[in-house]
Design an enzyme around this catalytic site. Sequence first.
Site, PDB file in Angstrom:
ATOM      1  N   SER A  73       0.900  -1.231   0.250  1.00  0.00           N
ATOM      2  CA  SER A  73      -0.067   0.005  -0.084  1.00  0.00           C
ATOM      3  C   SER A  73       0.717   1.685   0.200  1.00  0.00           C
ATOM      4  CB  SER A  73      -0.914   0.129   1.494  1.00  0.00           C
ATOM      5  OG  SER A  73      -0.348   0.033   2.263  1.00  0.00           O
ATOM      6  N   HIS A  95      -0.935   5.263   6.928  1.00  0.00           N
ATOM      7  CA  HIS A  95      -0.350   5.423   5.761  1.00  0.00           C
ATOM      8  C   HIS A  95      -0.097   6.827   5.866  1.00  0.00           C
ATOM      9  CE1 HIS A  95      -2.551   2.607   4.964  1.00  0.00           C
ATOM     10  NE2 HIS A  95      -1.207   1.582   3.851  1.00  0.00           N
ATOM     11  N   ASP A 128      -3.710   8.125   7.592  1.00  0.00           N
ATOM     12  CA  ASP A 128      -4.858   7.594   8.313  1.00  0.00           C
ATOM     13  C   ASP A 128      -4.297   6.251   9.619  1.00  0.00           C
ATOM     14  OD1 ASP A 128      -3.537   5.404   6.551  1.00  0.00           O
ATOM     15  OD2 ASP A 128      -5.067   4.795   6.041  1.00  0.00           O
TER      16      ASP A 128
END
Length: 407
Positions: free
Chosen positions: A68, A374, A371
């Site tokens: 991610s 990230h 968040d």
Amino acid sequence: MELTSSPASVRLGPAVLRFLAVVALLTIAVAVASSRQLLPIISWYASAQRRAATGGGARCVMFNFGDSNSDTGGLAAGAGFRLHSPFGRRFFGRPSGRFSDGRLYIDFLCERLGLDHLSPYLESSGVSFSHGANFAAAGAATAQTVDSGQFSLPTQLRQFRHFKARTAELLPLGLGSGITEDEFRQAVYSFDIGQNDISLAFTANLTQERILRIVVPAIATRIRNAVKKVYEAGGRKFVLYDTGPFGCLPSTLSQLGTRRGSGGDDGEEEVDGVGCLARHNAVAEALNARLRLLRRDLAAELPGATVVSVDMYGIKYGLVANHTAHGFSRPLTACCGAGGPPYNYEPGAACGSAKAKACPEADGDRYISWDGVHYTEAANRIVADKILSSEHNTPRLRLQQLCNQST
């Protein structure tokens, strides 16, 4: 073309005749393309045309494998995973499949190198692969497990091999990405993966000793094997990003209250001088030490290959340790989350859910973490600047130089 007074007599000028000759030759080329006899000629011609269009220099092509941290929409396209507002608010104005309020570090790298943003390989609509492809997917690990999702590093490698083979089939027809065999060879192949392997190991309550003895060496071995597979497919330029200090992530730090004093083989959790979990970061540094050795070994083992390692740990830890100098005032607090200070992260109340709230958009640049897991666009921009400076690269080779370097 000249027309006489008689409509039945039409004379074709030299320019039109040359055009028709080219059309005829292309028709013949397509007809015999299945035999692959003209593929090297067509590939060379396409590369020559691009060099002419860029003033004689080769364009930069990039392929990325990861999780991610560099996923530009792979999980969203491949699994239908939906991110909700306020993801993407900073730049795209909507969720873009990126786990951030805006751009990722890889987006900034592409912009600075003159590339389009790398399209996720699994996206079917409105994308271009002329500058490469992104195989990264959120949740991916170096090993394929039930918990690491369906797009692990082995899957990403299979996707790359399919992409390369399909590109070769379509190139003579003027279809597909248009990337030639030579451009696949000259492309930059980056790997930013491994953090999820360690995170899953901690989640499974493995002891630190076992993670260091078994998990960390296995991660390095899988990355080694992945680089070698790309090398066997023709790749010669590699960038290995080491793992970041995930002991500084609000999602990890939020576990501190439940783990402190809980006993067990590893005793109490300890935080370092900047407030990060020392045990988690120690494992990250152990993996990174192996990745540095891996870079050295691969550079010696693979003839003609250039292998660059990037100290992503040092870059990201520096954001926290020197947050004031970088303009951040909330280094360990998530901008978007729930629970409030000090970390603003609660499991089950992820950013985008009804319970979570985001910091005011005007204050977003004061946060490193978007968040809890990230990074914000503001942090990603600095990370990209550090990578491009080559200050944290071994050897000290700028990414632009690597792109332009001929193998």
